[in-house]
Write a protein that holds these residues in place. Structure first.
Motif, PDB file in Angstrom:
ATOM      1  N   GLN A  73     -39.124   9.736  62.979  1.00  0.00           N
ATOM      2  CA  GLN A  73     -39.677   8.793  63.134  1.00  0.00           C
ATOM      3  C   GLN A  73     -39.020   7.236  62.785  1.00  0.00           C
ATOM      4  N   ASP A  74     -37.848   6.542  61.805  1.00  0.00           N
ATOM      5  CA  ASP A  74     -37.757   6.242  61.426  1.00  0.00           C
ATOM      6  C   ASP A  74     -36.152   4.898  62.049  1.00  0.00           C
ATOM      7  N   ASP A  75     -35.642   3.939  61.789  1.00  0.00           N
ATOM      8  CA  ASP A  75     -34.467   3.307  62.875  1.00  0.00           C
ATOM      9  C   ASP A  75     -33.559   3.449  61.498  1.00  0.00           C
ATOM     10  N   LYS A  76     -32.936   4.598  61.694  1.00  0.00           N
ATOM     11  CA  LYS A  76     -31.649   4.894  59.788  1.00  0.00           C
ATOM     12  C   LYS A  76     -30.689   3.338  60.475  1.00  0.00           C
ATOM     13  N   ASN A  77     -30.464   3.353  60.502  1.00  0.00           N
ATOM     14  CA  ASN A  77     -29.551   2.403  61.034  1.00  0.00           C
ATOM     15  C   ASN A  77     -30.104   0.485  60.399  1.00  0.00           C
ATOM     16  N   MET A  78     -31.350   0.787  60.630  1.00  0.00           N
ATOM     17  CA  MET A  78     -32.228  -0.192  59.692  1.00  0.00           C
ATOM     18  C   MET A  78     -32.343  -0.045  58.356  1.00  0.00           C
ATOM     19  N   MET A  79     -32.296   1.214  57.447  1.00  0.00           N
ATOM     20  CA  MET A  79     -32.665   1.510  56.645  1.00  0.00           C
ATOM     21  C   MET A  79     -31.735   0.851  55.070  1.00  0.00           C
ATOM     22  N   PRO A  80     -32.442   0.250  54.608  1.00  0.00           N
ATOM     23  CA  PRO A  80     -31.332  -0.168  53.093  1.00  0.00           C
ATOM     24  C   PRO A  80     -31.229   0.609  52.232  1.00  0.00           C
ATOM     25  N   CYS A  81     -30.001   0.720  51.524  1.00  0.00           N
ATOM     26  CA  CYS A  81     -29.095   1.706  50.959  1.00  0.00           C
ATOM     27  C   CYS A  81     -29.969   1.525  49.385  1.00  0.00           C
ATOM     28  N   TYR A  82     -31.155   2.466  49.476  1.00  0.00           N
ATOM     29  CA  TYR A  82     -31.712   2.928  47.931  1.00  0.00           C
ATOM     30  C   TYR A  82     -32.013   3.616  47.519  1.00  0.00           C
ATOM     31  N   GLY A  83     -31.944   4.478  46.638  1.00  0.00           N
ATOM     32  CA  GLY A  83     -31.871   5.255  45.633  1.00  0.00           C
ATOM     33  C   GLY A  83     -32.220   7.038  45.955  1.00  0.00           C
ATOM     34  N   ARG A  84     -32.728   7.395  45.540  1.00  0.00           N
ATOM     35  CA  ARG A  84     -33.783   8.648  46.058  1.00  0.00           C
ATOM     36  C   ARG A  84     -32.210  10.144  45.925  1.00  0.00           C
ATOM     37  N   ALA A  85     -32.015  11.296  46.299  1.00  0.00           N
ATOM     38  CA  ALA A  85     -30.945  11.890  45.669  1.00  0.00           C
ATOM     39  C   ALA A  85     -29.508  11.360  45.712  1.00  0.00           C
ATOM     40  N   CYS A  86     -29.051  11.842  44.929  1.00  0.00           N
ATOM     41  CA  CYS A  86     -27.181  11.320  44.715  1.00  0.00           C
ATOM     42  C   CYS A  86     -26.381  12.909  43.974  1.00  0.00           C
ATOM     43  N   THR A  87     -26.929  13.088  43.620  1.00  0.00           N
ATOM     44  CA  THR A  87     -25.788  14.442  43.074  1.00  0.00           C
ATOM     45  C   THR A  87     -25.896  15.755  43.165  1.00  0.00           C
ATOM     46  N   LEU A  88     -24.224  15.603  43.923  1.00  0.00           N
ATOM     47  CA  LEU A  88     -24.001  17.116  44.441  1.00  0.00           C
ATOM     48  C   LEU A  88     -23.359  17.608  43.239  1.00  0.00           C
ATOM     49  N   THR A 118     -17.854  12.782  38.469  1.00  0.00           N
ATOM     50  CA  THR A 118     -17.475  13.172  37.621  1.00  0.00           C
ATOM     51  C   THR A 118     -17.308  14.744  36.688  1.00  0.00           C
ATOM     52  N   ARG A 119     -16.877  14.794  35.426  1.00  0.00           N
ATOM     53  CA  ARG A 119     -16.158  16.468  35.095  1.00  0.00           C
ATOM     54  C   ARG A 119     -16.689  16.548  33.783  1.00  0.00           C
ATOM     55  N   SER A 120     -17.329  15.901  33.409  1.00  0.00           N
ATOM     56  CA  SER A 120     -17.657  16.094  31.956  1.00  0.00           C
ATOM     57  C   SER A 120     -19.208  15.719  31.258  1.00  0.00           C
ATOM     58  N   GLY A 121     -19.755  15.499  30.570  1.00  0.00           N
ATOM     59  CA  GLY A 121     -21.031  14.127  29.499  1.00  0.00           C
ATOM     60  C   GLY A 121     -20.678  14.490  28.346  1.00  0.00           C
ATOM     61  N   LEU A 122     -21.595  12.886  28.380  1.00  0.00           N
ATOM     62  CA  LEU A 122     -22.401  13.493  26.209  1.00  0.00           C
ATOM     63  C   LEU A 122     -23.592  13.172  26.438  1.00  0.00           C
ATOM     64  N   HIS A 123     -23.651  13.849  25.039  1.00  0.00           N
ATOM     65  CA  HIS A 123     -25.532  13.721  24.778  1.00  0.00           C
ATOM     66  C   HIS A 123     -25.978  13.247  23.458  1.00  0.00           C
ATOM     67  N   THR A 158     -13.390  28.287  40.785  1.00  0.00           N
ATOM     68  CA  THR A 158     -13.649  27.199  42.254  1.00  0.00           C
ATOM     69  C   THR A 158     -13.127  25.863  41.736  1.00  0.00           C
ATOM     70  N   PHE A 159     -12.353  25.623  42.628  1.00  0.00           N
ATOM     71  CA  PHE A 159     -11.823  24.598  42.367  1.00  0.00           C
ATOM     72  C   PHE A 159     -12.100  23.350  42.749  1.00  0.00           C
ATOM     73  N   TYR A 160     -14.003  22.992  42.534  1.00  0.00           N
ATOM     74  CA  TYR A 160     -14.357  21.574  42.231  1.00  0.00           C
ATOM     75  C   TYR A 160     -15.371  21.920  41.641  1.00  0.00           C
ATOM     76  N   LYS A 161     -14.080  21.707  40.222  1.00  0.00           N
ATOM     77  CA  LYS A 161     -14.774  21.609  38.824  1.00  0.00           C
ATOM     78  C   LYS A 161     -15.481  19.799  38.886  1.00  0.00           C
ATOM     79  N   PHE A 162     -16.102  19.826  39.322  1.00  0.00           N
ATOM     80  CA  PHE A 162     -16.617  18.453  38.943  1.00  0.00           C
ATOM     81  C   PHE A 162     -18.050  17.983  39.800  1.00  0.00           C
ATOM     82  N   ALA A 163     -19.047  17.304  39.640  1.00  0.00           N
ATOM     83  CA  ALA A 163     -19.993  16.411  40.245  1.00  0.00           C
ATOM     84  C   ALA A 163     -19.627  15.625  40.920  1.00  0.00           C
ATOM     85  N   LEU A 164     -19.976  15.477  42.007  1.00  0.00           N
ATOM     86  CA  LEU A 164     -20.013  14.517  43.146  1.00  0.00           C
ATOM     87  C   LEU A 164     -21.300  13.685  43.237  1.00  0.00           C
ATOM     88  N   HIS A 165     -21.275  12.014  43.091  1.00  0.00           N
ATOM     89  CA  HIS A 165     -22.331  10.825  43.038  1.00  0.00           C
ATOM     90  C   HIS A 165     -22.558   9.958  44.134  1.00  0.00           C
TER      91      HIS A 165
END
Length: 578
Positions: free
Chosen positions: A36-51, A75-80, A103-110
């Motif tokens: 229903q929206d015109d995706k071509n005109m929508m801004p690139c804003y937040g929402r989901a970002c991690t695979l 990202t392949r690691s993180g600190l707490h 797995t050969f995908y030893k990372f997250a994609l953002h």
């Protein structure tokens, strides 16, 4: 105006709907995507970002992972951190991904959701199919007449021309979000609850003295729950924190939470680290709800995927990942049924597999979101430790880590996960994810990943783990003899739905020379015997493993004539005669 005709109408141009439409086009079907929206005109804003790793694996099987990785950040690691010191805890499933096994995908994609959508839409358009933007789904009718192949008539409003368009299709897919019109019109319940928790999410260019600030980090905060710190594309950082009831009262409710408020509270949340905002692209305050549809299929013609059939918090970034799994699971099954190859039982397996799995995701999410918000779930009632310690305990469980990353997702025995009642031929079980491992190409000796040859084109990959032909040659001959029978499954089902590979566990210069018989399909070598070991196949006996198009194991049978008969039984349950 004559109605439009397509194989499948997909409602919703978000990442899940776009991925389903793209796959259907890739598999040789004719999808029609409305948004229903015109995706071509929508801004690139937040929402989901991690695979997560398994999601990236699945996207790789449909040639989308590399396109997304070119735009995102990994990202392949993180600190707490707790009180400014690095401690154990936090997003442990995202830490030290180098330790992940097969797995050969030893990372997250953002990558922000809008950019993911753009790539999926472009991939769809590469097949000559343009989405119908600014078209709103209004309703549908079903006519199950004997000669009515296109039994679903959908009514869609062109918002530019202000007119109703009829679209005749074989199947309808609702990927139109948590307020799904498709789900409501199909009278499918959406059971669950909304909590009182409120969280802030924001994408910004920042400066900080936090160590390793381009890792997937987390921070304990006495006042703002557990803080999410996630690198994002284009130098952005996703910051998330709990906006407590006390804070809501301080600012007079959600309407008082301005950008300035969100930035000021973010600075307090990450204390004692310093935080300076150079630019904020997006922020939101939102409530948490966990809901699941009563069924993911209605009338055998209407299917739901993504947020249309499940919603949950972003506590462990499961929303988009779960939606991608829905899309990958549904598309190949729809494609085979559209093409007259798949039985109704194949489509029934979508709800049977996905809904119990999503229920587990939601149950986990209830626990995680409460602990992040500083509350005790009922299962931990009576515990005295701080909630952050319980959350650490939760994520220390290796099974929970692997489930969160998608690598531990498996499905029970069923019509699509067929357990051979005979002796076990491998340690891998039907319904389990296919482990990845290097094989070797003939001639060049180049390494090639097993999952790369199991590319998802809506075909079943039948792989003969042929072991050492010095021991298994007679078994190979018996397989070829059984397949030549006029009543074997290859004679009864369309040949285009099968793809064959033979993998001997020895070195050699040619397939037939190594095997002593003409190979079945393409030959790759397992010189190190690593593939046989990881799948638990005895090199002196071999085995036949069927990989479903989505790269989960369909069945494992013996490499002989009786195994070929078992394959006939397996495929008879889900495919139609040619």
């Amino acid at each position: 105006m004559a109605p439009l005709v397509a194989d499948v109408l997909v409602v919703g141009g978000g990442p899940v709907g776009s991925l389903i439409a793209y796959q259907l086009a890739r598999f040789g079907c004719k999808p029609l995507l409305v948004e229903q929206d015109d995706k071509n005109m929508m801004p690139c804003y937040g929402r989901a970002c991690t695979l997560w790793p398994r999601t990236i694996e699945l996207l790789d099987t449909v040639d989308m992972a590399e396109r997304l990785m070119q735009l995102g950040v990994v990202t392949r690691s993180g600190l707490h951190f707790h009180e400014g010191r690095r401690v154990k805890g936090g997003l442990m499933y995202g830490s030290r991904m180098d330790k992940l096994g097969d797995t050969f995908y030893k990372f997250a994609l953002h990558l922000r959701q809008r950019l993911t959508e753009e790539q999926l839409i472009q991939a769809l358009e590469d097949f000559g199919i343009k989405p119908y933007f600014q078209h709103r789904f209004e309703g549908y009718d079903i006519n199950e007449g004997a000669d009515n192949l296109y039994s679903v008539t959908a009514h869609v409003k062109d918002l530019v021309k202000d007119e109703i368009i009829e679209i005749k299709v074989k199947y309808l897919v609702g990927a139109d979000g948590g307020k799904s019109v498709v789900r409501k019109l199909a009278n499918i319940s959406f059971d669950g609850e909304n909590t009182k928790h409120r969280w802030i999410r924001m994408d910004a260019i920042v400066k900080t003295n936090m160590p390793s600030f381009r890792n997937l980090n987390s921070i304990d905060s006495a006042s703002h729950g557990q803080i999410l710190w996630c690198p994002n594309d284009n130098g952005l950082t996703r910051i998330g924190y709990v906006f407590s009831q006390k804070l809501l009262e301080k600012y007079g409710g959600e309407q008082g939470v301005t950008l300035e408020v969100a930035m000021e509270e973010a600075k307090k949340a990450v204390s004692p680290f310093e935080l300076e905002f150079e630019r904020v692209d997006w922020f939101t305050i939102y409530g948490i709800g966990q809901r699941i549809a009563g069924t993911f299929c209605a009338h055998d013609r209407v299917f739901l995927a993504g947020d249309a059939c499940h919603t949950h918090s972003s506590g462990s970034a499961q929303g988009l990942n779960t939606g991608v799994h829905d899309a990958i699971k549904l598309a190949w099954k729809l494609a085979l049924c559209v093409q007259g190859i798949g039985k109704k039982s194949l489509l029934d397996s979508y709800d049977a597999e996905r809904r119990p799995l999503v229920r587990q995701v939601i149950d986990n999410d209830k626990t995680i979101s409460m602990l992040i918000s500083g509350q005790y779930p009922s299962r931990f009632e009576g515990r005295k430790e701080h909630t952050r310690e319980i959350l650490t305990e939760w994520f220390e469980d290796i099974n929970m880590q692997l489930f969160t990353l998608g690598l531990g997702i498996s499905y029970p025995p069923s019509i699509v996960n067929f357990e051979d009642p005979g002796p076990s031929r491998a340690t891998i079980n039907p319904g389990e994810r296919a482990p990845d491992v290097y094989l070797t190409k003939l001639g060049t000796g180049d390494p090639i990943r097993l999952q790369s040859i199991l590319s998802n084109d809506a075909k079943f990959s039948i792989v003969l783990f042929a072991g050492n032909p010095g021991y298994t040659r007679s078994s190979l001959i018996s397989v070829k003899t059984a397949l030549s029978d006029s009543q074997s499954f290859v004679a009864l089902f369309p040949k285009r739905v099968f793809r064959w590979f033979t993998i001997p566990s020895v070195f050699g210069n040619g397939g037939q020379e190594v095997l002593g018989v003409t190979p079945l399909g393409t030959v790759y070598l397992d010189e190190s015997v690593k593939a046989h070991e990881i799948y638990g196949v005895d090199p002196t006996k071999g085995a036949i493993i069927v990989f479903r198009p989505d790269s989960w194991v369909g069945t494992v049978v013996s490499m002989d004539g009786s195994g070929v008969e078992r394959l006939k039984e397996y495929f008879s349950g889900i495919l139609t005669w040619s």
